[in-house]
Design an enzyme around this catalytic site. Sequence first.
Site, PDB file in Angstrom:
ATOM      1  N   CYS A 160       0.853  -1.199   0.000  1.00  0.00           N
ATOM      2  CA  CYS A 160       0.000   0.000   0.000  1.00  0.00           C
ATOM      3  C   CYS A 160       0.890   1.251   0.000  1.00  0.00           C
ATOM      4  O   CYS A 160       1.572   1.520  -0.980  1.00  0.00           O
ATOM      5  CB  CYS A 160      -0.956  -0.055   1.182  1.00  0.00           C
ATOM      6  SG  CYS A 160      -2.188   1.272   1.184  1.00  0.00           S
ATOM      7  N   ASP A 217      -9.389  -3.020  -6.823  1.00  0.00           N
ATOM      8  CA  ASP A 217      -8.899  -2.000  -5.894  1.00  0.00           C
ATOM      9  C   ASP A 217      -9.647  -0.700  -6.140  1.00  0.00           C
ATOM     10  O   ASP A 217      -9.540  -0.097  -7.209  1.00  0.00           O
ATOM     11  CB  ASP A 217      -7.397  -1.793  -6.109  1.00  0.00           C
ATOM     12  CG  ASP A 217      -6.737  -0.979  -5.007  1.00  0.00           C
ATOM     13  OD1 ASP A 217      -7.381  -0.034  -4.501  1.00  0.00           O
ATOM     14  OD2 ASP A 217      -5.578  -1.282  -4.672  1.00  0.00           O
ATOM     15  N   HIS A 253      -7.983  -4.198  -2.922  1.00  0.00           N
ATOM     16  CA  HIS A 253      -6.798  -3.639  -2.287  1.00  0.00           C
ATOM     17  C   HIS A 253      -6.439  -4.479  -1.058  1.00  0.00           C
ATOM     18  O   HIS A 253      -7.299  -5.068  -0.417  1.00  0.00           O
ATOM     19  CB  HIS A 253      -7.086  -2.193  -1.855  1.00  0.00           C
ATOM     20  CG  HIS A 253      -5.890  -1.466  -1.355  1.00  0.00           C
ATOM     21  ND1 HIS A 253      -4.892  -1.007  -2.186  1.00  0.00           N
ATOM     22  CD2 HIS A 253      -5.516  -1.124  -0.094  1.00  0.00           C
ATOM     23  CE1 HIS A 253      -3.961  -0.412  -1.471  1.00  0.00           C
ATOM     24  NE2 HIS A 253      -4.302  -0.471  -0.196  1.00  0.00           N
TER      25      HIS A 253
END
Length: 285
Positions: A160, A217, A253
């Site tokens: 991330c 995502d 994600h």
Amino acid sequence: MTDPDNPLRRDFLRGAGAAGFALAVQPVLAQQVISTPDAGLLTGVSTIAAMDGQTLPLFHARPDRSGRPPVVLVVSEIFGVHEHVRDICRRFAHAGYLAVAPELFFRQGDPSAMSDVQQILERVIAKVPDAQVMADLDRCADWAQSEGGDVARLHVTGYCWGGRITWLYAAHRPSLRSGVAWYGRLRGNASALTPTHPLDLPERLQAPVLGLYGGQDAGIPNADVEAMNTALAAAASPVARASHIVLYPDAPHAFHADYRPSYRAADAADAWRRCLAWMKVNGGA
């Protein structure tokens, strides 16, 4: 000068042996959390002097055997170096690496004590300069070398927030062997603290990067992934052309984060295999 009494550093060291996670991601889904044993490993916490004289905490794990293992710098999500990140370090150590995870937010605040993601972003992440992070990672590489790690085989990976940093570090350090970026943001607005973003960097990459991204995502459009792959393939730099992103169509994600609802076991396992293979072919264990 260094500050041994920095309360953020003390909190990190105090919590480094616990199974703590940031309040912002509670409750942890304990039934799916992977816990990697440290048998056969040397693990611990340490501190090093950063470029600005501050005392930078880090977690490290390595095989308990002689020799000079390759080094991988592990860059955390916005939640800091909690148990999942430490577990990733242990996984790398079992694969033959000296894994080093620095607490890169210690100057700005402690994400583990915050209960809201937006609070973490505004109070901590928004205040972290890219240049400071690059310098901290360089010092971690120096520390790894002093501890017997083979920095001629240096790699970086991140998740991330750390995924974006992985792209940046691959453009920053000439001696880096490879990077693996897990669902890091590719596009952004330039600012004084974050002047460049991955889509600005293909021609400047010093080491090949493998990107591992989720097709579902919500924060990273598939169009950005396509744009990055196109830019890498079209670059004059052979290093850029050796880089690419693998897109998992059904993954959200943070699909590798086994402590969160976003975890997708099959995609995470495949991505982990690709990660190790990428580092190995680029001089890893």
